[in-house]
Design a protein around this motif. Structure first.
Motif, PDB file in Angstrom:
ATOM      1  N   PHE A 133       0.840  -1.192   0.000  1.00 16.07           N
ATOM      2  CA  PHE A 133       0.000   0.000   0.000  1.00 16.07           C
ATOM      3  C   PHE A 133       0.880   1.250   0.000  1.00 16.07           C
ATOM      4  O   PHE A 133       1.799   1.362   0.808  1.00 16.07           O
ATOM      5  N   LYS A 134       0.583   2.169  -0.889  1.00 12.24           N
ATOM      6  CA  LYS A 134       1.350   3.411  -0.994  1.00 12.24           C
ATOM      7  C   LYS A 134       0.718   4.508  -0.151  1.00 12.24           C
ATOM      8  O   LYS A 134      -0.496   4.538   0.040  1.00 12.24           O
ATOM      9  N   ALA A 135       1.543   5.415   0.320  1.00 13.99           N
ATOM     10  CA  ALA A 135       1.086   6.491   1.191  1.00 13.99           C
ATOM     11  C   ALA A 135       0.177   7.455   0.440  1.00 13.99           C
ATOM     12  O   ALA A 135       0.388   7.757  -0.737  1.00 13.99           O
ATOM     13  N   THR A 136      -0.837   7.943   1.141  1.00 12.39           N
ATOM     14  CA  THR A 136      -1.724   8.952   0.556  1.00 12.39           C
ATOM     15  C   THR A 136      -1.073  10.332   0.547  1.00 12.39           C
ATOM     16  O   THR A 136      -1.465  11.188  -0.243  1.00 12.39           O
ATOM     17  N   ASN A 137      -0.096  10.560   1.434  1.00 14.14           N
ATOM     18  CA  ASN A 137       0.615  11.838   1.498  1.00 14.14           C
ATOM     19  C   ASN A 137       1.748  11.819   0.480  1.00 14.14           C
ATOM     20  O   ASN A 137       2.816  11.246   0.718  1.00 14.14           O
TER      21      ASN A 137
END
Length: 304
Positions: free
Chosen positions: A232-236
């Motif tokens: 999962f990649k960061a939303t920020n």
């Protein structure tokens, strides 16, 4: 950078034993709380700590820049306007989770049970299955990086007995931190007209989260993590791209627009920037970046 935040401790008491050993947690004005096997149930309803009146402006725009060390406001625009906080809400969810860990009510390896209700939450999520469990350390990382709604609800139900009970505790904690215009109705920030806050209150929460729990700051600075065989990649999107940026939290729902509470350090100075109501994620990110450059100086002074 994949998350490697927590070292595994040794033998940890099972979650049920940790819950059974919980002590009463004081809320605003020293209100007592009652521990049951269903979680921590506040006696006080949300309105008993002062309901916020007024309606949030649809996609209302607000901006605030805060000096982290002093708490002094450096710049503000409509900072007290009521807004839907969206997933900025999860900063408070994490605040109460970290508080529970610090008080020994659960540990990083405690297992949180996942209900059907939690598993059914819409994206963003990590795909928890009802009847399973998730460790506290993984739950914290999933919230900080992916802003997972299923995980936020699981935390709420395990700590509060219900999401409504947890939301009451969230609102009470907000008052104790001086967040006078914030009211929580859920742990995720999913749409609810009762869930309101302001840029000023969100800056207060971000500063409190970092100052009280610095040991968890690295949660917010990773760009991706793995769970259940998925990455999962960061939303920020500013973390790892804008020098000096090392957290905190993004947020979006349709009626709120695009939010970001960002913390950055350059030249030995740290600020918190809050932008709420961006029309697009890239516009929000550009505004936050410009404010960081304005108040911390050129990126060549960034500290990594």
């Amino acid at each position: 950078m994949t998350s490697r935040l927590f070292a595994r401790p040794g033998l940890v008491a099972p979650f049920k034993a940790a819950i059974a050993a919980l002590l009463a947690l004081s809320l605003v004005a020293c209100r007592s709380t009652e521990l049951t096997t269903a979680g921590l149930l506040p006696f006080a309803a949300p309105q008993s700590v002062g309901a916020v009146t007024g309606e949030a402006e649809i996609r209302g725009q607000s901006t605030l820049v805060l000096d982290y060390a002093s708490g002094r406001t450096l710049y503000e625009e409509a900072a007290d306007g009521l807004r839907y906080p969206a997933s900025l809400t999860k900063m408070m969810t994490l605040y109460l989770l970290f508080e529970a860990i610090g008080e020994g009510r659960l540990s990083l390896d405690s297992e949180l049970r996942v209900s059907e209700n939690a598993a059914s939450k819409p994206p963003a999520k990590i795909g928890l299955e009802p009847g399973t469990t998730i460790r506290v350390r993984d739950a914290a990382q999933a919230i900080a990086v992916k802003s997972a709604n299923d995980v936020a609800t699981a935390i709420a139900e395990n700590l509060g007995g219900s999401e409504a009970g947890f939301a009451a505790a969230m609102t009470a904690k907000a008052r104790s931190l001086g967040m006078s215009r914030t009211q929580f109705a859920n742990a995720s920030g999913l749409p609810d007209p009762r869930q309101i806050s302001t840029a000023r209150d969100m800056s207060t929460l971000g500063r409190a989260l970092l100052s009280r729990f610095p040991q968890y700051a690295s949660l917010f600075s990773v760009t991706e993590f793995e769970y259940g065989g998925k990455r999962f990649k960061a939303t920020n999107k500013l973390v790892g791209k804008v020098p000096g940026v090392d957290g905190l939290k993004t947020g979006y729902i349709r009626d709120a627009g695009f939010h970001l509470v960002a913390t950055a350090k350059r030249g030995g100075r740290r600020i918190i920037v809050v932008v709420m109501g961006g029309e697009k994620g890239r516009d929000r990110d550009a505004k936050v970046t410009a404010l960081i450059d304005q108040y911390l100086g050129a990126a060549r002074f960034a500290e990594r």
